[in-house]
Design a protein around this motif. Structure first.
Motif: not given
Length: 616
Positions: A202-210
């Motif tokens: 399992l991998l969690f991904f966090s997006h950047g600004l915008g």
């Protein structure tokens, strides 16, 4: 290896730098290898004049996806920052897109919900016109300009994953002479000692600004095609262009429920509708706090509060996934707010998903946290709070924005103890203060005994790890001066990440990586010495971190293209380490070996403890 404190300037460069940085010392970047081969695309994805297209995934699995939004277990506010009489940062629901390996040959039949064809979700989150307006506001453009731009480029673009596809139940064959998607329609035997049905990491991904939960669909889908279940969280912290928070129209999760309990607050007009709209939040009196040349610096109060909200969303998403893994998928589907009748939902919702097939099929005891830019800063904070995020076994930070990161605490318990991989773009590498901060994170992990790697993808810009570099490749090439092929940039990021996780993880999750991985040996790239860091593409201070500098552009690109063709005509093995990436930081062989031994020993102790519990 000490922190880099300077870049090479002037005309004096060592012979090794000449060989490393250029073709004949002219600053031309080779980037010799082609992007990894991918399946053929359909007619929709070839009609480029109507919409931008995303590439198919290169791994041995087909990819499915689903959107899930459920009420938070503990709605609450973050910080005392208010605007228009209400708290800016509130947690009410958690929304994420799940990318995952899909079943063998599923696309040849009807979907279980009775639809004739399998569908794909749009890349621009629904409602697309409103999201386009949000991007326009983020960029300071009028609505009609942003709507026209997206209508002409990506309004019709679709993600390359199939909605609600069945979860894979097979192992792909061993690599042999075939790689990636060439093994996609084949089934192999399970590795020795493993079950017939694989259990996926399992991998969690966090997006950047915008960003949004779909703005990194290529890199998330690539991970899924190599055997990962990927949870791409959409952060409701005012870091995205525009997002919609749905509320249950009756029962648990109603909008007025949290309001009455005092956990959150709403404006009167918001209570008249069943959803909230969250636009990008510009720091008050400091809207350009992300700029390297901003004299005021970062808005620490806002950014740190946003990170705390993001961490809470990680926890909520993890709770939901644990319920699915325990066999309670039907209950999650009942709570799901991304279904017909709610804002931003497709008509299919979660129809047709066999939740029983998801029971126990992915690992929740060991997870990887990854993120880009501000999302990478979020990952660092998660790694520093191991008591709170005890199941995070490794972190991957793509082109981290280091400004909001706090110095490490005196208490060693709140430092990075997990393996860490950092992958920079060349554009961010030239941002010296940011690069120094990234190097300090590597040192922090090393001091706690954890292996850490830091490398740079040559010719890459800050957008090269997102879908924007693919959908707007000409903008990135001609205006931001990216020289790396956008799909090859994704290949390099994913390959390095998989090699990293193979080296630092253990157990069944590592087994699926070993079965699916095409090893490019990127982590074996030799270290660059501080005085070997090239600066051939370093821009003026005005454009630091924003773009690259390509002198004599036409001649440079043409000569590099000729050299690439010459290299491809040679036998395999002509490529040298350093052609595509630069390595700045990595552990000694003995350090990595010691970590692997400790990890295996800890896993053996865990197995023995579990066995005693079962027999007791």
């Amino acid at each position: 290896m000490p922190l880099l404190t300077r870049h090479i300037t002037g005309k004096k460069k060592s012979d090794s730098l000449q060989r490393t940085s250029s073709i004949g010392g002219t600053g031309k970047v080779p980037h010799a290898k082609k992007p990894r081969s991918r399946p053929r695309t359909g007619a929709r994805d070839k009609v480029r004049f109507l919409n931008g297209t995303l590439p198919a995934y290169s791994g041995p699995y087909n990819v499915g996806c689903m959107d899930i939004e459920v009420p938070a277990k503990h709605p609450r506010t973050f910080s005392n920052i208010t605007r228009k009489g209400r708290h800016l940062l509130q947690l009410e629901t958690v929304l994420f897109t799940l990318y995952y390996p899909a079943a063998l040959g599923f696309e040849n039949g009807r979907d279980p919900a009775g639809h004739k064809t399998w569908s794909r979700e749009t890349w621009l989150p629904r409602p697309r016109a409103e999201t386009a307006k949000g991007y326009g506001r983020f960029a300071g453009l009028p609505d009609f300009v942003s709507l026209s731009w997206f209508a002409a480029t990506t309004m019709l673009t679709k993600i390359r994953a199939f909605r609600n596809a069945p979860l894979a139940r097979h192992w792909p064959p061993e690599e042999g002479t075939s790689t990636g998607h060439q093994r996609r329609d084949q089934q192999g035997p399970p590795p020795p000692g493993r079950t017939d049905e694989p259990h996926f990491p399992l991998l969690f991904f966090s997006h950047g600004l915008g960003g949004t939960r779909t703005a990194y669909s290529t890199i998330c889908g690539e991970f899924a095609s190599y055997g990962f279940v990927v949870c791409a969280v959409e952060h409701r912290d005012g870091s995205g262009p525009r997002t919609f928070i749905d509320h249950a129209k009756k029962g648990e999760g109603r909008q007025d429920e949290g309001q009455d309990e005092g956990a959150v607050d709403h404006l009167h007009q918001e209570l008249a509708q069943s959803y909230d709209t969250i636009d990008y939040i510009f720091p008050k009196d400091n809207p350009l706090d992300t700029s390297p040349g901003n004299a005021q610096g970062v808005d620490s109060e806002l950014r740190l509060a946003q990170i705390q909200l993001r961490l809470a969303e990680f926890e909520e998403a993890y709770r939901v996934l644990c319920e699915i893994c325990r066999g309670n998928g039907e209950e999650i589907a009942r709570q799901n707010l991304r279904r017909r009748g709610y804002v931003g939902a497709s008509s299919r919702g979660l129809d047709g998903i066999d939740w029983a097939a998801w029971t126990g099929r992915f690992h929740t005891d060991k997870i990887t946290a990854a993120g880009h830019s501000f999302g990478a800063a979020t990952v660092v904070e998660a790694l520093r709070n191991a008591d709170r995020f005890k199941h995070v076994q490794a972190g991957i930070i793509y082109d981290i924005w280091g400004a909001p990161i706090k110095p490490p605490e005196d208490d060693e318990r709140h430092r990075i103890h997990a393996p860490l991989l950092g992958i920079n773009s060349e554009a961010f590498m030239y941002w010296q203060t940011n690069f120094d901060k990234v190097k300090s994170l590597m040192e922090e992990a090393k001091e706690q005994g954890a292996p850490a790697f830091l490398l740079t993808v040559r010719g890459a810009i800050h957008l090269s790890q997102s879908d924007f570099s693919i959908l707007y490749r000409h903008v990135c090439s001609f205006f931001l001066k990216a020289t790396v092929h956008p799909e090859r940039a994704i290949d390099l990021n994913v390959s390095a990440s998989l090699e990293f996780l193979r080296e630092v993880t253990s157990g069944a999750g590592k087994t699926i990586i070993e079965r699916c991985l095409t090893d490019e040996k990127l982590l074996q790239t030799p270290l660059l010495e501080p005085d070997e860091i090239p600066d051939a593409h370093k821009p003026n201070d005005e454009f630091i971190a924003k773009k690259l500098e390509v002198k004599h552009e036409f001649r440079t690109r043409m000569s590099a293209k000729i050299q690439r063709k010459m290299k491809r005509a040679k036998k395999h093995g002509f490529y040298k380490p350093g052609d595509e990436v630069w390595m700045h930081f990595k552990p000694e062989v003995e350090e990595l070996s010691n970590w692997q031994k400790q990890t295996l020993a800890a896993e053996e102790i865990s197995r023995e403890s579990s066995a005693r519990t079962e027999t007791g």
